[in-house]
Scaffold this active site. Structure first.
Site, PDB file in Angstrom:
ATOM      1  N   HIS A  44       0.814  -1.056  -0.020  1.00  0.00           N
ATOM      2  CA  HIS A  44      -0.088   0.097   0.225  1.00  0.00           C
ATOM      3  C   HIS A  44       0.821   1.392  -0.028  1.00  0.00           C
ATOM      4  O   HIS A  44       2.310   1.171   0.749  1.00  0.00           O
ATOM      5  CB  HIS A  44      -0.775  -0.085   1.256  1.00  0.00           C
ATOM      6  CG  HIS A  44      -1.841  -0.874   1.164  1.00  0.00           C
ATOM      7  ND1 HIS A  44      -3.027  -1.158   1.964  1.00  0.00           N
ATOM      8  CD2 HIS A  44      -2.084  -2.271   0.615  1.00  0.00           C
ATOM      9  CE1 HIS A  44      -3.865  -1.961   1.952  1.00  0.00           C
ATOM     10  NE2 HIS A  44      -3.181  -2.733   1.147  1.00  0.00           N
ATOM     11  N   GLU A  83       1.140   3.944   1.760  1.00  0.00           N
ATOM     12  CA  GLU A  83       1.388   4.140   2.908  1.00  0.00           C
ATOM     13  C   GLU A  83       2.455   3.508   3.471  1.00  0.00           C
ATOM     14  O   GLU A  83       3.650   3.933   4.069  1.00  0.00           O
ATOM     15  CB  GLU A  83       0.302   4.029   4.221  1.00  0.00           C
ATOM     16  CG  GLU A  83      -0.948   4.922   3.943  1.00  0.00           C
ATOM     17  CD  GLU A  83      -2.103   4.143   3.242  1.00  0.00           C
ATOM     18  OE1 GLU A  83      -1.854   3.590   2.234  1.00  0.00           O
ATOM     19  OE2 GLU A  83      -3.087   4.084   3.794  1.00  0.00           O
ATOM     20  N   CYS A 142      -6.353   1.828   5.716  1.00  0.00           N
ATOM     21  CA  CYS A 142      -6.531   0.489   6.396  1.00  0.00           C
ATOM     22  C   CYS A 142      -6.276   0.122   7.672  1.00  0.00           C
ATOM     23  O   CYS A 142      -5.266   0.780   8.054  1.00  0.00           O
ATOM     24  CB  CYS A 142      -6.702  -0.597   5.204  1.00  0.00           C
ATOM     25  SG  CYS A 142      -4.902  -1.199   5.355  1.00  0.00           S
TER      26      CYS A 142
END
Length: 151
Positions: free
Chosen positions: A54, A56, A84
């Site tokens: 992801h 991040e 998430c």
């Protein structure tokens, strides 16, 4: 130094992710005292065959490796979509100072939706959270991407 949003750069990363066929989420990790962008990335889960790739996590990994530290206190993270639960846990573990995100994610979010990771008693650190930064633009990138997938 006065506040300056870096969400525009995260949006560029999200759009580039969409062009690669990835879910269009972008993230930027910033040193707020200088405004320097330390890392920027978009999702790469399909490209890297890695469910944890992801945006991040990619920027956190890059900066942590560069700084040779698992903790990144004092840094600010801009992300186009509410992180998430997996990413929220990593943000907490990295001791990110501030989290700025654009669109909320009622389906898969982990910050203000779902499990609310930072409120959990086992979260060792809770960053300052600022939601809704350039929310309409962030939501539009996602909406346009998923609309393009439907015949």
């Amino acid at each position: 130094m006065a506040f300056a949003s870096h969400m525009h750069r995260a949006l560029v990363e999200a759009q580039q992710a969409a062009e690669r066929g990835e879910t269009p989420v972008g993230a930027v990790l910033v040193a707020p005292d200088t405004g320097e962008v330390l890392a920027a990335a978009g999702n790469r889960t399909r490209e890297l065959h890695d469910p944890s790739a992801h945006a991040e996590l990619l920027v956190i990994r890059e900066v942590a490796a560069h700084m040779q530290s698992e903790r990144l206190p004092g840094l600010d993270l801009y992300v186009t979509l509410e992180p998430c639960p997996m990413c929220a846990a990593a943000i907490s573990a990295a001791r990110i100072r501030r989290l700025y995100y654009g669109a909320s994610d009622p389906k898969s979010g982990g910050v203000e939706q779902g499990p609310v990771i930072f409120a959990h008693p086992q979260a060792h650190h809770k960053p300052e959270v600022y939601a809704g930064i350039e929310e309409a633009a962030c939501a539009a990138v996602l909406r346009d991407f998923f609309r393009s997938l439907r015949p």
